[in-house]
Design a protein around this motif. Structure first.
Motif, short mmCIF file in Angstrom:
data_model
loop_
_atom_site.label_atom_id
_atom_site.label_comp_id
_atom_site.label_asym_id
_atom_site.label_seq_id
_atom_site.Cartn_x
_atom_site.Cartn_y
_atom_site.Cartn_z
N THR A 117 0.60 -0.88 0.06
CA THR A 117 0.04 0.03 0.30
C THR A 117 1.08 1.32 0.23
O THR A 117 1.22 2.10 -0.85
CB THR A 117 -0.99 -0.33 1.10
N TYR A 121 1.50 4.55 -3.17
CA TYR A 121 1.50 5.90 -2.92
C TYR A 121 2.54 6.43 -2.64
O TYR A 121 2.11 7.90 -3.03
CB TYR A 121 0.93 6.05 -0.85
N ASP A 251 -6.92 10.09 0.78
CA ASP A 251 -6.67 8.46 -0.41
C ASP A 251 -6.75 9.50 -1.37
O ASP A 251 -5.72 9.84 -2.64
CB ASP A 251 -8.08 7.57 -0.22
N THR A 253 -7.81 9.31 -4.43
CA THR A 253 -8.67 10.20 -5.30
C THR A 253 -8.26 11.99 -4.91
O THR A 253 -8.95 12.40 -6.03
CB THR A 253 -10.62 9.97 -5.01
N ILE A 268 -0.71 9.82 6.48
CA ILE A 268 -1.95 8.85 6.08
C ILE A 268 -2.11 7.31 6.86
O ILE A 268 -1.28 6.16 6.50
CB ILE A 268 -1.48 7.88 4.38
N GLY A 270 -4.28 4.76 7.07
CA GLY A 270 -4.77 4.12 6.12
C GLY A 270 -3.70 3.15 5.20
O GLY A 270 -3.43 2.03 5.39
N HIS A 274 -5.76 0.52 7.69
CA HIS A 274 -6.61 -0.27 6.76
C HIS A 274 -6.09 -1.35 6.14
O HIS A 274 -5.44 -0.99 4.68
CB HIS A 274 -6.95 0.67 5.62
#
Length: 290
Positions: A117, A121, A251, A253, A268, A270, A274
């Motif tokens: 992840t 990013y 995120d 988007t 971040i 996440g 997440h």
């Protein structure tokens, strides 16, 4: 991953592994006891595209139960792999291979998920000056492991905990009476520690820049305020000396627009909160032929 990333100390990894094995094995693996305690082999299969991270924990799980196990990795730590890649082969005692399976995979799938992840990013902001940072929103007991995985994925660690960086927020400003007073109190009490200041307005931004700190968090600024903040921080007399950080509501988007506003850091939660665990399996026997 351009350069090797140093994992946490061996004693930290050993403690992580000891906890994981204790909760899984309890008083003994009653299922593995059904297998012959004979030499066997196994292979580790990755079932999706991923950045692989967590080899030290995987190895430590297996060596804790079979010090003589042989693990031959085909993929470097931080390596990118495609679906269907055989990551490693193992030679050891059948019972130990099976007993260490779940704990070892739990570490590898979780840390590979964090690294994968993070890498996505980092790739998304490539070509900009923005750095991708993690937060303290980590799985309990695995903070150093997950922050290591962020580095493997190309990200940058924020503070490790509440002890290594001073971070001023609205509660501190309220208690001190003003942002300036809070900054000065923090500098006086912890002169050797980095200081991050969260601001809620352009006026507070100017105040923080004038007082001096190591980073300024503009968490609740809209796009227009972000651009104004960047112009102020990067213009005279401050000339970009203090990085600006954005956190919250980030995120894939929204990421590109935030970077185009010119901020220096994007944190971040996440990355570590997440977690999409990478699909892995450990199978007894030789790997399928190429």
């Amino acid at each position: 991953m351009a350069d090797p990333v140093t994992p946490p100390p061996a004693e930290v990894i050993a403690a992580d592994v000891a906890r994981a094995l204790a909760e899984d094995l309890g008083s003994g693996d009653v299922t593995a006891a059904l297998l012959p305690d004979a030499a066997d082999s196994a292979y580790l299969l990755c079932k999706e595209d991923a950045v692989i991270c967590g080899r030290p924990w995987f190895d430590a799980c297996h060596r804790a139960l079979d010090p003589q196990v042989r693990i031959d990795w085909r993929i470097a730590e931080g390596g990118r792999v495609g679906k269907g890649t055989v990551l490693a082969t193992l030679q050891g005692r059948a019972r130990a291979l099976v007993s260490a399976e779940r704990a070892s995979l739990n570490f590898l799938q979780t840390l590979s998920g964090t690294a994968t992840t993070t890498a996505a990013y980092v790739e998304a902001v490539r070509g900009t000056k923005a750095k991708i940072l993690d937060t303290r929103k980590t799985l309990p007991g695995l903070r150093l492991a997950q922050k290591y995985a962020v580095r493997v994925g190309g990200g940058v660690n924020h503070r490790i905990g509440l002890f290594d960086t001073v971070m001023l927020k609205e509660n501190h400003v309220r208690a001190a009476g003003s942002l300036t007073a809070a900054i000065r109190a923090a500098r006086a009490m912890h002169p050797a520690l980095p200081l991050i200041v969260e601001v809620e307005s352009i006026a507070q931004l100017k105040e923080a820049l004038a007082e001096g700190c190591d980073r300024i968090l503009i968490d609740d600024f809209d796009a227009a305020m972000r651009r104004e903040a960047v112009a102020i921080a990067h213009g005279a007399p401050f000339n970009g000396a203090t990085p600006l950080e954005v956190s919250g509501g980030v995120d894939m988007t929204t990421l590109r627009a935030i970077t185009q506003d010119g901020v220096d850091c994007i944190s971040i939660g996440g990355l570590t909160k997440h977690v999409h665990a990478i699909d892995l399996s450990l199978k007894l026997g030789p790997p399928p032929s190429a």
